[in-house]
Write an enzyme that holds these catalytic residues in place. Structure first.
Site, PDB file in Angstrom:
ATOM      1  N   GLU A 108       2.550   9.445  -5.597  1.00  0.00           N
ATOM      2  CA  GLU A 108       1.337   9.791  -6.380  1.00  0.00           C
ATOM      3  C   GLU A 108       1.246  11.072  -6.850  1.00  0.00           C
ATOM      4  OE1 GLU A 108      -2.441   7.458  -5.741  1.00  0.00           O
ATOM      5  OE2 GLU A 108      -3.528   9.326  -5.720  1.00  0.00           O
ATOM      6  N   ASN A 164       0.669  -1.242  -0.044  1.00  0.00           N
ATOM      7  CA  ASN A 164      -0.049  -0.179   0.013  1.00  0.00           C
ATOM      8  C   ASN A 164       0.745   1.206   0.061  1.00  0.00           C
ATOM      9  OD1 ASN A 164       0.996  -0.380   2.457  1.00  0.00           O
ATOM     10  ND2 ASN A 164      -0.983   0.130   3.545  1.00  0.00           N
ATOM     11  N   LYS A 176       4.261   2.625  -7.481  1.00  0.00           N
ATOM     12  CA  LYS A 176       3.915   1.589  -6.597  1.00  0.00           C
ATOM     13  C   LYS A 176       4.931   0.177  -7.064  1.00  0.00           C
ATOM     14  CE  LYS A 176       0.125   0.218  -4.833  1.00  0.00           C
ATOM     15  NZ  LYS A 176       0.064   1.080  -3.565  1.00  0.00           N
ATOM     16  N   HIS A 233      -6.767   7.276   8.680  1.00  0.00           N
ATOM     17  CA  HIS A 233      -5.699   7.626   8.059  1.00  0.00           C
ATOM     18  C   HIS A 233      -5.836   7.661   6.233  1.00  0.00           C
ATOM     19  CE1 HIS A 233      -5.000   3.359   7.519  1.00  0.00           C
ATOM     20  NE2 HIS A 233      -4.087   3.116   7.110  1.00  0.00           N
ATOM     21  N   GLY A 234      -6.985   6.902   6.064  1.00  0.00           N
ATOM     22  CA  GLY A 234      -7.186   6.878   4.414  1.00  0.00           C
ATOM     23  C   GLY A 234      -8.715   6.104   4.465  1.00  0.00           C
ATOM     24  N   ALA A 235      -8.555   5.571   3.368  1.00  0.00           N
ATOM     25  CA  ALA A 235     -10.099   4.931   3.130  1.00  0.00           C
ATOM     26  C   ALA A 235     -10.354   3.504   4.071  1.00  0.00           C
ATOM     27  CB  ALA A 235     -10.105   4.442   1.677  1.00  0.00           C
ATOM     28  N   GLY A 236      -9.153   2.730   4.066  1.00  0.00           N
ATOM     29  CA  GLY A 236      -8.973   1.446   4.596  1.00  0.00           C
ATOM     30  C   GLY A 236      -9.583   0.273   3.751  1.00  0.00           C
ATOM     31  N   HIS A 265       0.675   7.919  10.953  1.00  0.00           N
ATOM     32  CA  HIS A 265      -0.385   7.311  11.182  1.00  0.00           C
ATOM     33  C   HIS A 265       0.073   5.954  11.806  1.00  0.00           C
ATOM     34  CE1 HIS A 265      -0.035   6.704   6.573  1.00  0.00           C
ATOM     35  NE2 HIS A 265       0.165   5.342   7.066  1.00  0.00           N
TER      36      HIS A 265
END
Length: 492
Positions: A217, A213, A485, A411-414, A340
Site C-alpha cells: 500500500e 489480507n 492486492k 497487529h491491526g484492526a481485526g 505478528h
C-alpha cells in the site's frame, strides 16, 4: 464466562471457573465485537499445559486453537496454534524522499502500480517467474536464505541493502540450539521425507505477496503534532507529507506447508500419547521445550521466519526499484520490519518465557534492554498497524504500560465479518465506488469483498483502546494512495 471491567475503560478481565483471569484490551465498543467462540478459545488457551498468561487484544477474532489477536505466554511449552499457519506474517515500511504532491495525478499512480506489479507477484502459488520483470536467483540462494536468514551475503546476492537489517525485529532466526546447522539438518530431513512438495517453486516466491489480507500500500505520511510524536518520528526516519510504502506478507507457501505439517505431526503424537487436547481443540497441540518435538517445531518456525524476513526485504527492494523507474533518482530509507505470527524467547517480569504472538505485534518501549544495541533504544521501536485503505493505518511506539500485555499490542484492526459473510452481504459496486470516492487506486478490477473496509473493526475504536490502556502512543497516520492486492484466498 464473565467479562469484568476495571478502573481503566479499555482494560477488562475474562473470568471463567477456577482459571486465573485473562487480560482483555478493548473499550466498550470493541468488547462487543468479541463473540463467544473467540472468548472460549481464550479460555481453552489459558487452561493449556504450561501457559501462565493470555492477553486478548482489540483486534481479536476466531483463529486456529487460539484467537487471532492474542498473546500467550509459557516458560516451558511451545504451541503452534498461537502462531498459525503463516509463520512470521509481518509488516514493513519504506519511507521515500518523495513529496505527496508528486503522486497526486492518477496516471502517475497507475504507472507505479504497473511498475510494482511487474516485479512483485500477488496471490497463492505465484512467484518471480509469473511477472514481467521477475528476479533470477542463483539456484542455491533461496536455500541459503531459509537456513541463514538475512545475512550479508544473502542480502548482497538479492540486491538488498544490508543496512536495512539493522531495522528488523529479527533479521536472522537460528535453530533450536542457536545454530544454523540445526536448520540445515532439519531442512534436509524434511526434503528427504517429502513433506515439502514443490520446494523449488516455493523458493521462487521470494519477493511476492500472498492473497487475501496481504497487500502492498502506497501511503501519505502525516506525523502527529505533539512534541513526543515529532521526536520519535525523527528517529524512525518518517517524513511528514511524503510518500511511504507499507507491506503485509509472510512466509508464503513454504511457511504454510511447514506449519500445517507440524499440526499433523503433533496431533498424531497426542493420539499416540493418549493425551487430551486442551479444551478438546485439536489445534491446541503443544510440545515441552527440550523435547524432540519442540526442537523440530522451533526449527521449522525458524526456517519459515527466515523466508518471511528475506521475502519482505526483497519486496521492499523491488518496490524501490519500481519507484525509481517512474521517478529516476528517488531514494528511500527502510523504517522497520516487524512480525505478528511468531514465538520469541523474551525476558518478561524477570522470567525467561516464550511469548507467542498470534496476530499480535511486539511493543518494546524506550529503555527496554532488548533495544540497547538498536537505533530505537531511546524511543522504542516502530509499531506498524494496518487499518484499512479507507480509514488509514498507523505508526505507533510502545509505552511502559505495555508490560501489562507482555510488551505486545494488536497487529491491526481485526476482522468483524468472516470472509464468506462479507462476500455474501457486501455490495461490490458500493465497495468499488467508495474506493474511487476516496481517491484510492488499486490493481484489482474489482476490490475483494472479503477485504473491504466494512469487513474490519472500527479502526478508531481499536486505536483508542490501545492508547487508553496506556500500551502505545500514536506517532503518525498513513493515508492510502493506492493498494496492491490479490483476490484469491489468504495464506493465513
Amino acid at each position: 464466562m464473565q467479562l469484568i471491567p476495571t478502573d481503566n475503560p479499555a482494560i477488562a478481565t475474562l473470568v471463567h471457573a477456577n482459571l486465573p483471569a485473562i487480560t482483555i484490551i478493548g473499550n466498550a465498543a470493541i468488547r462487543k465485537t468479541f463473540d463467544e467462540k473467540t472468548l472460549q478459545q481464550a479460555i481453552n488457551s489459558r487452561s493449556a499445559t504450561g501457559v501462565t498468561d493470555v492477553i486478548i487484544n482489540p483486534d481479536a477474532h476466531v483463529g486456529f486453537g487460539a484467537p487471532i489477536g492474542c498473546v500467550m505466554v509459557s516458560p516451558s511449552h511451545v504451541y503452534p496454534g498461537p502462531v498459525g499457519v503463516d509463520i512470521k506474517c509481518s509488516m514493513s515500511l519504506l519511507q521515500f524522499d518523495l513529496p505527496a504532491e508528486e503522486i497526486a495525478e492518477k496516471p502517475i499512480r497507475r504507472a507505479l502500480i504497473k511498475a510494482i506489479c511487474d516485479r512483485t507477484p500477488t496471490g497463492p502459488g505465484k512467484g518471480q517467474r509469473n511477472v514481467k520483470k521477475g528476479r533470477q536467483f542463483a539456484k542455491e540462494l533461496p536455500r541459503q536464505a531459509v537456513i541463514r536468514g538475512a545475512i550479508e551475503s544473502v542480502c548482497e546476492q538479492f540486491g538488498i541493502p544490508f543496512d536495512w537489517t539493522k531495522r528488523c525485529e529479527d533479521a536472522v532466526h537460528y535453530g533450536h540450539d542457536r545454530s544454523y546447522r540445526a536448520l540445515e539438518l532439519r531442512l534436509n530431513k524434511t526434503l528427504k521425507e517429502k513433506h515439502l512438495s514443490g520446494f523449488g517453486n516455493k523458493m521462487l516466491q521470494f519477493g511476492s505477496y500472498g492473497g487475501g489480507n496481504h497487500f502492498g500500500e502506497c501511503e501519505i505520511v502525516r506525523i502527529g503534532k505533539d512534541e513526543h510524536a515529532q521526536r520519535v518520528a525523527n528517529v524512525f526516519g518518517l517524513k511528514d507529507g511524503h510518500v511511504a510504502f507499507l507491506s503485509h506478507c509472510g512466509s508464503r507457501g513454504f511457511g504454510n506447508i511447514l506449519a500445517t505439517q507440524q499440526f499433523k505431526i503433533l496431533q498424531q503424537k497426542f493420539k499416540e500419547w493418549r493425551r487430551p487436547f486442551p479444551g478438546n481443540d485439536r489445534e491446541l497441540v503443544y510440545a515441552e521445550i527440550g523435547s524432540p518435538e519442540a526442537n523440530d517445531y522451533l526449527d521449522d518456525l525458524a526456517l519459515g521466519a527466515n523466508f518471511a524476513t528475506v521475502n519482505h526485504l526483497l519486496i521492499n527492494r523491488l518496490v524501490l526499484e519500481a519507484f525509481q523507474e517512474v521517478f529516476p533518482g528517488v531514494q528511500a530509507n527502510f523504517v522497520y520490519y516487524i512480525s505478528h505470527n511468531i514465538v520469541r524467547r523474551e525476558t518478561w517480569r524477570e522470567q525467561s518465557v516464550l511469548v507467542h504472538r498470534k496476530g499480535a505485534t511486539r511493543a518494546f518501549p524506550a529503555g527496554h534492554p532488548a533495544l540497547s544495541d538498536t537505533p530505537f533504544a531511546s524511543t522504542g521501536h516502530p509499531i506498524l498497524l494496518p487499518g484499512n485503505p479507507r480509514d488509514g493505518s498507523c505508526v505507533m511506539v510502545g509505552l511502559p504500560g505495555a508490560d501489562l500485555t507482555a510488551y505486545s499490542i494488536n497487529h491491526g484492526a481485526g476482522r468483524v465479518m468472516g470472509r464468506r459473510n462479507a462476500m455474501r452481504t457486501l455490495n461490490q459496486n458500493t465497495v468499488d465506488r467508495e474506493m474511487l470516492e476516496d481517491d484510492i487506486l488499486t490493481n484489482c478490477r474489482r476490490y475483494p469483498l472479503d477485504e473491504a473496509p466494512a469487513a474490519y473493526k472500527n479502526f478508531e475504536d481499536v486505536l483508542d483502546s490501545v492508547k487508553t490502556a496506556g500500551l502505545a502512543a500514536e506517532v503518525a497516520r498513513l493515508r492510502a494512495a493506492f493498494v496492491i492486492k490479490d483476490g484469491d484466498a489468504a495464506d493465513d
